[in-house]
Write an enzyme that holds these catalytic residues in place. Sequence first.
Site: not given
Length: 309
Positions: A105-106
């Site tokens: 997850h960025g």
Amino acid sequence: MYHPFIVDYIDIDVTLWISWALMPLMVTFLLPLVILLLLYTSAIILYIYKYKEPLRNAYETDFWDGARKTIAALWDAHGWIWHGYDIQGLENFPEDEPVLFVYYHGALPIDLYYFIARIYLLRNKLIHTVADRFLFNFPGWSIIAEAMKVIPGTVQTCSNILQRNNCLAVSPGGVYEAQFSDHNYKLMWNKRAGFAKVAIDAKVKIVPMFTVNVREAFRQVTTFRRFWLWLYTKWRFPFVPIYGGFPVKLRTVLGPPISYSAGDGNPEHLAKLVAQAINALIQEHQHLPGSILSGLCQRVYMPTKRKVQ
């Protein structure tokens, strides 16, 4: 006539210099609003399709299909123009069976939006997604969730989706990883193994997924880290400011599928195997620590594999 007045009261050179000096700051914090604009544009399109009778009648089997393709084209165009977005490893995504995608997850999951859009256009297959509950309190999000099959997600609901021959994407790190990971791309899953329980229960393969430079496209403010962590722990809400929108190269890499039986029926063991697979993708494809300048340069030239020292 007005020139002396302007010169007397406004120093044009100073004004231009201030504008030039503040431009990077303005661009850095205003660009994330483009993503917000795209989200609400998508919501408006979905509302039009939902309540416009002729459009509903044009798609008798699933009236959402036209709306999904419209917004998929919108997001895919943005990804291609702004980030040169592409996908590597599509051969690891079987077309005729359900798959559980597990991804890093960025700061913003912009890569997931592009990935879902590209897959829908290429294969006409909708990937269901699991999102944090706080998102469902935002105006306009409910119709996006309804059309794009976004759910808060429990083990049983996720398993049911996969058992109905659908694909599902989940990030074990979630908002915590988005807020507190950084350009070193460290997984922050906190021993979460719910996704592994889902895969075992639904008997589906897990495809590890990572997007190169996702942390360079958008970053979070790292100062006052303890304060932000305290706020998140207390309220379970992502308070950390986001900046960026830099046009770095984004490429989603899909790793080889991992069987649900790889952990011998042990969810924790299976979760560790998936984490190792994603870390391997990061080590192979991502320049570490991440660099915005490097990501920008990769728009011109991006090697398919990085040599690990």
